[in-house]
Write an enzyme that holds these catalytic residues in place. Structure first.
Site, short mmCIF file in Angstrom:
data_model
loop_
_atom_site.label_atom_id
_atom_site.label_comp_id
_atom_site.label_asym_id
_atom_site.label_seq_id
_atom_site.Cartn_x
_atom_site.Cartn_y
_atom_site.Cartn_z
N GLU A 46 47.58 0.83 -28.72
CA GLU A 46 48.79 0.47 -27.98
C GLU A 46 49.65 -0.43 -28.88
O GLU A 46 49.14 -1.22 -29.66
CB GLU A 46 48.42 -0.28 -26.71
CG GLU A 46 49.62 -0.68 -25.85
CD GLU A 46 49.23 -1.47 -24.61
OE1 GLU A 46 49.98 -1.41 -23.63
OE2 GLU A 46 48.18 -2.15 -24.63
N LYS A 118 53.16 4.74 -20.09
CA LYS A 118 52.16 3.95 -19.38
C LYS A 118 52.57 3.75 -17.92
O LYS A 118 53.69 3.31 -17.63
CB LYS A 118 51.99 2.61 -20.09
CG LYS A 118 50.93 1.69 -19.50
CD LYS A 118 50.85 0.42 -20.34
CE LYS A 118 49.80 -0.54 -19.84
NZ LYS A 118 49.74 -1.76 -20.68
N CYS A 159 45.82 1.44 -22.15
CA CYS A 159 45.35 0.08 -21.89
C CYS A 159 45.04 -0.22 -20.41
O CYS A 159 44.00 0.18 -19.91
CB CYS A 159 46.35 -0.92 -22.44
SG CYS A 159 45.68 -2.60 -22.65
#
Length: 285
Positions: A46, A118, A159
């Protein structure tokens, strides 16, 4: 009987800085090292392009997708090396006040095969005083994404998504046999939960989990956990990094997915159910 596909996967662990140029130099060198070690698929963490907590400075440093020089260089590198290159995420400017935390799957041709924004935003206050408000800067994604590689269907996440198991179940139900969660996990939460999450998502879904991470103390003052990891569908850790920049590599035998899902066929046992009802309320009605 057809032999099950095999490929070599690598995770590039970084210790990102506030300098796009320095980060780009580091990631290009480590991706090249992964290819030298025989990797067919390479994943970066990330925020591969920049680790910047100051919102003003971040927006001074990032561009839209067309102008992002990290993405352009990594597309060229994927083509030069003939590898699948999964850029864990880049901060992509959407407007003067919003960005996307966007992952890219780059084919050996250099073309972008898939993009994923995300979905889950890390808005937390940790006990040690660390505070994060991703939603102030990033626009959440709304769509789960899979990408077809020659050996496997890969589910893309980033993440904090790792804390939401229903996302991975949906990816597995969509045919994903490899799940990914490139990360910049905090040291505090990583020490408590990282290994459990990586192994749990693999075991629950009978899938490989491949996660490249940021690690160490960054110049913005943030400490990330590192421990990039490749986990088998049975929950075995096939490769794991420490906390410093490095490359980890593992051979992926896709036959392991079928074996794990046959041993524990939980993907076929999902059942719909009604939401829970508080027992006292039910008696009162």
């Amino acid at each position: 009987m057809t032999e099950s596909p095999r490929f070599t996967a690598a995770c590039v662990q970084l210790q990102g800085t506030r300098s796009v140029d320095r980060n780009l130099e580091a990631v290009v060198a480590l991706v090249a090292e992964a290819a030298r070690q025989g990797a067919d698929y390479v994943q970066t963490p990330e925020q591969t392009g920049i680790m910047e907590l100051d919102r003003r400075k971040l927006f001074e440093s990032i561009t839209d997708e067309a102008g992002d020089r990290v993405l352009a260089r990594l597309r060229a590198q994927a083509r030069e090396l003939g590898i699948w290159l999964h850029v864990g995420s880049l901060a992509i400017r959407l407007s003067d006040t919003q960005a996307a935390n966007r992952a890219f799957m780059i084919a050996p041709s250099g073309e972008i095969a898939a993009r994923y924004d995300k979905i889950h935003m890390f808005d937390v206050d940790l006990p040690n005083g660390e505070t994060y408000r991703e939603s102030r800067t990033y626009r959440p994604g709304t769509t789960a994404v899979v990408a077809d590689l020659p050996w496997a269907r890969v589910g893309l996440t980033v993440c904090y998504d790792i804390r939401f198991p229903y996302l991975y179940r949906a990816l597995a139900k969509a045919g994903a046999t490899v799940l990914t969660a490139p990360a910049a996990f905090t040291k505090t939460t990583g020490e408590a939960h990282w290994h459990v999450f990586q192994r749990a998502r693999a075991i629950e879904n009978g899938a490989f989990v491949i996660t490249a991470a940021q690690g160490g103390l960054h110049e913005n003052g943030r400490s990330t956990y590192g421990h990039s990891m490749i986990v088998s569908p049975w929950g075995e850790i096939l490769a794991e990094a420490g906390t410093e920049p490095e490359v980890i590599v593992a051979e992926i035998d896709m036959a392991s997915v079928g074996e794990a899902r046959q041993r524990v066929p939980s993907l076929t046992h999902d059942r719909s159910f009604q939401p829970p009802v508080v027992e006292a309320e039910r008696r009162a009605s």
